[in-house]
Design an enzyme around this catalytic site. Structure first.
Site, PDB file in Angstrom:
ATOM      1  N   TYR A 255      -0.064  -6.524   0.277  1.00 35.25           N
ATOM      2  CA  TYR A 255       1.092  -7.289   0.745  1.00 35.25           C
ATOM      3  C   TYR A 255       0.711  -8.700   1.178  1.00 35.25           C
ATOM      4  CZ  TYR A 255       5.452  -8.139   3.321  1.00 35.25           C
ATOM      5  OH  TYR A 255       6.639  -8.659   3.778  1.00 35.25           O
ATOM      6  N   VAL A 256      -0.352  -8.818   1.948  1.00 37.77           N
ATOM      7  CA  VAL A 256      -0.852 -10.133   2.360  1.00 37.77           C
ATOM      8  C   VAL A 256      -1.798 -10.695   1.309  1.00 37.77           C
ATOM      9  CG1 VAL A 256      -2.185 -11.386   4.102  1.00 37.77           C
ATOM     10  CG2 VAL A 256      -0.598  -9.591   4.811  1.00 37.77           C
TER      11      VAL A 256
ATOM     12  N   GLY B 260      -6.868  -8.036  -2.686  1.00 36.44           N
ATOM     13  CA  GLY B 260      -5.996  -9.076  -3.237  1.00 36.44           C
ATOM     14  C   GLY B 260      -4.680  -8.584  -3.803  1.00 36.44           C
TER      15      GLY B 260
ATOM     16  N   LYS C 228      -9.911  -2.849  15.305  1.00 44.63           N
ATOM     17  CA  LYS C 228     -10.109  -4.257  14.951  1.00 44.63           C
ATOM     18  C   LYS C 228     -11.156  -4.903  15.849  1.00 44.63           C
ATOM     19  CE  LYS C 228      -5.627  -4.952  12.764  1.00 44.63           C
ATOM     20  NZ  LYS C 228      -4.309  -5.610  12.804  1.00 44.63           N
TER      21      LYS C 228
ATOM     22  N   LYS D  26      -0.932  -2.729  -9.926  1.00 45.50           N
ATOM     23  CA  LYS D  26      -2.067  -3.488  -9.388  1.00 45.50           C
ATOM     24  C   LYS D  26      -2.886  -4.121 -10.509  1.00 45.50           C
ATOM     25  CE  LYS D  26      -2.580  -1.216  -4.918  1.00 45.50           C
ATOM     26  NZ  LYS D  26      -3.493  -0.518  -3.984  1.00 45.50           N
TER      27      LYS D  26
END
Length: 313
Positions: free
Chosen positions: A15-16, A12, A139, A45
């Site tokens: 960047y996204v 969380g 991925k 953070k």
């Protein structure tokens, strides 16, 4: 559509991830953020996590190296969104995602899992250049684990993040627009999809309770953001009232330049080749088992790239 799902965001503070947390809260979801001890003394953070808490998120202590803590965190929610990978290849984070999948499988209560993708659809990149294909292969390894575990999923293909591809007119080695000359890949006519990062988060959260996106790939391809590099440059030229010198890089010259780069450079820059020379983001039709976000959620007033670029003036 019934009650809103409870959401756990893993990664969380990234960047996204920070945008996903914000969008989840804004759309009324009970939102949890995994607070990992690995942040150590990273004060930025920590402050970000506290700001999430102030805005209504619940911080859950847990580590991806502690299976039991992950299972307990997952049991509190309906949806898990992982945002750890970012824009660079990180094999370690792929392994961590596999650990997260194991926890989701054991918990047995998750109605939707969104793995950390958010870029080019890896299922379409089986012939990608080496060594850049490593990101897509990893991925796909995560997808295989999800599907073998029979975990309900949604895969998000968000294409090109504005901060990395728009503000710099897709120039490498800078994050701000060029002032005098701009490098154009090939003829500059490949169609590319450019996205505002906050819109990526908005669309992502829209999908999580939508039965139309269950076990599907969702492409973020809003029509007015499908632009060639030359069109993007033209938008900037109009904003600044000045023409830039355009230096075209032929395909073979671009490929030859990869030979002089280190491994990390070859991985990242190789993706530029597929985007700007092959047009891999738009050279296919969205078909069965796939959806397009701006068609599903027409109420979202997504950011056009002329507006996005104005912040760089």
């Amino acid at each position: 559509m019934g009650s809103k799902s409870k959401v756990l965001v893993v990664g969380g503070t990234g960047y996204v991830g920070k945008r996903i947390v914000k969008a989840s809260l804004e759309q009324g979801h009970e939102t949890y953020v995994l607070q990992r001890p690995e942040i150590g003394l990273d004060i930025d953070k920590m402050q970000m996590l506290l700001s999430f808490k102030k805005n209504g998120a619940v911080l859950i202590p847990g580590s991806l190296s502690d299976h039991r803590s992950l299972v307990e965190a997952v049991k509190k929610v309906d949806v898990v969104i992982c945002t750890m990978s970012g824009v660079h290849f990180r094999s370690h984070n792929i392994l961590l995602q596999l650990k997260l999948i194991e926890a989701i499988k054991e918990a047995g209560n998750v109605k939707r899992f969104l793995p950390s993708e958010f870029g080019i659809d890896p299922a379409r990149m089986g012939d990608a250049l080496e060594p850049g294909r490593v990101t897509f292969d990893e991925k796909m390894e995560v997808r295989k684990a999800i599907e073998e575990a029979q975990i309900p999923f949604t895969y998000i293909s968000a294409n090109c993040f504005g901060g990395y591809f728009v503000g710099n007119l897709s120039q490498m080695g800078t994050l701000v627009p060029p002032k005098d000359k701009v490098f154009i890949y090939g003829e500059g006519n490949a169609k590319v999809v450019f996205m505002d990062e906050d819109d990526i988060a908005t669309y992502t959260i829209k999908t999580i309770d939508d039965p139309r996106t269950l076990n599907k790939t969702v492409y973020l391809r809003p029509p007015e953001n499908i632009l060639t590099q030359l069109q993007l440059v033209a938008i900037w030229e109009k904003l600044i009232g000045k023409k830039l010198e355009k230096i075209h890089i032929p395909e073979q010259q671009f490929l030859d330049s990869l030979k002089d780069m280190d491994y990390a450079g070859q991985v990242g820059v190789g993706h530029f080749y597929h985007i700007f020379y092959e047009g891999c983001l738009t050279n296919f039709e969205i078909g069965e088992g796939q959806e397009e976000a701006s068609q599903l959620y027409q109420e979202v007033n997504y950011t056009r790239m002329d507006e996005y670029l104005k912040q760089y003036l």
